[in-house]
Structure formats: C-alpha cells, structure tokens
Design an enzyme around this catalytic site. Structure first.
Site, short mmCIF file in Angstrom:
data_model
loop_
_atom_site.label_atom_id
_atom_site.label_comp_id
_atom_site.label_asym_id
_atom_site.label_seq_id
_atom_site.Cartn_x
_atom_site.Cartn_y
_atom_site.Cartn_z
N HIS A 1 0.83 -1.21 0.00
CA HIS A 1 0.00 0.00 0.00
C HIS A 1 0.86 1.26 0.00
CE1 HIS A 1 -3.25 -2.74 0.77
NE2 HIS A 1 -2.65 -3.17 1.86
N HIS B 1 6.01 6.62 6.50
CA HIS B 1 5.56 6.23 5.16
C HIS B 1 4.93 7.44 4.50
CE1 HIS B 1 1.98 5.85 7.70
NE2 HIS B 1 1.36 6.27 6.62
N HIS C 1 1.86 8.90 1.37
CA HIS C 1 0.72 8.69 0.47
C HIS C 1 0.94 9.63 -0.71
CE1 HIS C 1 -1.51 6.64 3.75
NE2 HIS C 1 -0.75 7.42 4.49
N GLU D 1 -3.46 13.19 1.72
CA GLU D 1 -4.71 12.69 2.32
C GLU D 1 -5.48 13.88 2.89
OE1 GLU D 1 -3.51 9.02 4.73
OE2 GLU D 1 -4.67 8.32 3.01
N HIS E 1 3.81 10.69 6.71
CA HIS E 1 3.32 10.36 8.05
C HIS E 1 4.44 9.74 8.88
CE1 HIS E 1 -1.10 10.02 6.53
NE2 HIS E 1 -0.76 11.26 6.82
N THR F 1 -5.63 6.18 8.61
CA THR F 1 -6.29 6.49 7.32
C THR F 1 -6.37 5.26 6.43
OG1 THR F 1 -4.21 7.07 6.21
CG2 THR F 1 -5.38 8.84 7.39
N THR F 2 -5.92 4.11 6.95
CA THR F 2 -6.10 2.85 6.21
C THR F 2 -6.72 1.84 7.16
OG1 THR F 2 -3.99 1.87 6.83
CG2 THR F 2 -3.98 3.32 4.91
C1 LIG Z 1 -2.76 1.13 9.09
C2 LIG Z 1 -2.00 2.29 9.63
C3 LIG Z 1 -1.12 2.05 10.65
C4 LIG Z 1 -0.42 3.11 11.17
C5 LIG Z 1 0.51 2.84 12.28
C6 LIG Z 1 -0.59 4.40 10.68
C7 LIG Z 1 -1.47 4.63 9.64
S1 LIG Z 1 -1.68 6.26 9.02
N1 LIG Z 1 -1.83 6.25 7.43
O1 LIG Z 1 -2.91 6.76 9.57
O2 LIG Z 1 -0.50 7.00 9.39
C8 LIG Z 1 -2.17 3.60 9.10
ZN LIG Z 2 -0.39 7.25 6.48
#
Ligand SMILES: Cc1cc(C)cc(S(N)(=O)=O)c1
Ligand SMILES: [Zn+2]
Length: 265
Positions: free
Chosen positions: A64, A92, A94, A104, A117, A199-200
């Site tokens: 992803h 990571h 997006h 996002e 993030h 957000t996932t």
């Molecule tokens: C699935 C997920 C895990 C973690 C730790 C963080 C996110 S996010 N995209 O909200 O930063 C998503």
């Molecule tokens: Zn994220």
C-alpha cells in the site's frame, strides 16, 4: 485470512466499512482543514522532536506504501498538544498518479502531491505499539505536505533503497546514518492538530494528527520514484506491465463537529 483492501473498485475506501467497521466511525481521517474555522490554542508547549540517527531500520513495500520501520527507543516526540511521550515506530507516505493529487489531508480544499506520516506510539500509557494502535491517544502522527519543486537531498537516502523493494513485501535493511527529522519542514512551530483515525484499515480512532503548515518540496523525479513501487495485487493489466502503486490516499471524511486547533494565530 486477512481481508484484502485497496484504493479502487470493490475493495476501495467506500466499502472499507463492510469489513472494517471503524472506517464508518465519527472521528475518521483524513479531513479538509478549513483554515477559517480553526481555533488558535495558546496553551500548546513547544513540540519536542528528538530523533537519533543511529537507528537501525528497514524499508518494506507493504503493497500500500513504502514503510520505513524504526526500532530505536531514542526517537521520541512530546510537547505540543500531547500529554504523554511517544516513540517513533515507522514512517511512510501517500501519493497520487500525478503531481496534482496525492495528499490525504487537504487545506481549504487544496490537495498536495504527497503526504508524509511519521507514526509514533504512546509509551507512557501502553506497553506495545500493537496495543496503542487500537486505543484513544495511542498514536501521534507528525504530518508534512509535499509538493513538486526543488530536489530534496534527504529523501534520496530513502529513495536509494527503492530498487530493493520494487516488488511487494520486498524489504531492504537501512543501516546508514539517516535521521528522518530531515524530512520535516524547517518551521516546526506552526501546525494544525485534531483527533482522528488511521487512514487505512482497520481505521482505529486512536490518532492525534499534528500537521505542519509549511510544505516540503521534492522534485517531480523524486515523486515519480514514489510511483514506481508495485502494488500487492500487481495483477497484470492487459498491457502486461506490473500495476504501479498510485493514488494511495483515502478521500476526506466528515468532520462531525470536530474542531481543528492551530498552534499559531
Ligand atoms: C494502518 C496504519 C497504521 C499506522 C501505524 C498508521 C497509519 S496512518 N496512514 O494513519 O498514518 C495507518
Ligand atoms: Zn499514512
């Protein structure tokens, strides 16, 4: 057997709630930041972002996004709107299929080319990240918007490992001296903050977002490298080439009366 989810078609964001009920909750992320409705909060202490650079980490393509996992107990975040101390777990991004979309969160309806993030978990309240990820106040995500512009030298330390993770579940060990703090904007005093969710999937409502106002620039070529990663489905399109990981951003969610606080006037 884990439930497959994605960003398009039947497994896309509109159907996540069917298998991940939290995705239909009242404090979901991302959101649009309407800057005319934010509330200045003068009570925030300075953000304290202390990362060391001798942290062993590994870069993985989870199908992803790319995920740089960090396992240093020296990388801590506190202050600002946070009551507790949080430890860096991973970072990571997006992004989108072109430079006009990819973030996002949006600001007054404007979407940026990508969003970083930096995910932290509450080490004062919880014993593990796996526990914190499901609990209120468990997670704090430092967020920076990214736009196309001049090259960002710091990002090359991450992008140089992408050749090892082109395929899904590819992992590359990163042992060089790299401090992710270099990926943040210079101005770390002006930010918006609100309570939201992952957000996932599973979209747990455990996240305090801290979103810097200053936008970070990377080159269009560097953004193109983000898009070069392949997805987990990577089913061959009729052209036979691997599907590339694009548009891995969730659409904005209802604010449901939440107020976005600002650290600046
Ligand atoms: C699935 C997920 C895990 C973690 C730790 C963080 C996110 S996010 N995209 O909200 O930063 C998503
Ligand atoms: Zn994220």
């Amino acid at each position: 057997k884990p439930v497959a989810w994605g960003y398009e078609g039947d497994i896309g964001p509109c159907n996540w709630h069917k298998y991940f009920p939290k995705a239909g909750g009242k404090r979901q992320s991302p959101i649009d930041i309407d800057t005319s409705a934010t509330q200045y909060d003068g009570s925030f202490k300075p953000l304290r972002i202390h990362y060391d650079s001798h942290m062993c980490s590994s870069l993985t393509n989870n199908g992803h996004t790319f995920c740089m996992s960090v396992n240093s107990d020296q990388c801590n975040l506190s202050g600002g709107p946070l009551e507790d101390k949080y430890r860096l777990l991973q970072f990571h991004c997006h992004w989108g299929s072109d430079d006009t979309k990819g973030s996002e969160h949006t600001v007054d309806g404007h979407q940026y080319a990508a969003e970083l993030h930096l995910v932290h978990w509450n080490t004062d309240k919880f014993k593990s990240a796996d526990e914190a990820i499901e609990k209120n106040q468990g997670i704090a995500v430092l967020t920076a918007f990214i736009k196309a512009g001049k090259e960002h030298r710091g990002w090359n330390h991450v992008l140089s490992h992408f050749k090892d993770i082109k395929k899904v579940q590819g992992t590359s060990t990163v042992n060089e001296d790299f401090n992710p703090k270099c990926l943040l904007p210079e101005n770390q005093t002006d930010y918006w903050t609100y309570e939201g969710s992952l957000t996932t999937p599973p979209c747990h409502e455990s996240v305090r977002f801290i979103i810097f106002k200053e936008v970070v620039e990377v080159s269009s070529e560097q953004l193109a490298q983000f898009r070069s990663l392949c997805v987990c489905s990577s089913r061959k399109r009729d052209t036979g080439e691997d599907e590339h990981l694009v548009d891995n951003f969730r659409p904005i969610q209802p604010l449901n009366g939440r107020v976005v606080k600002a650290s600046f006037q």
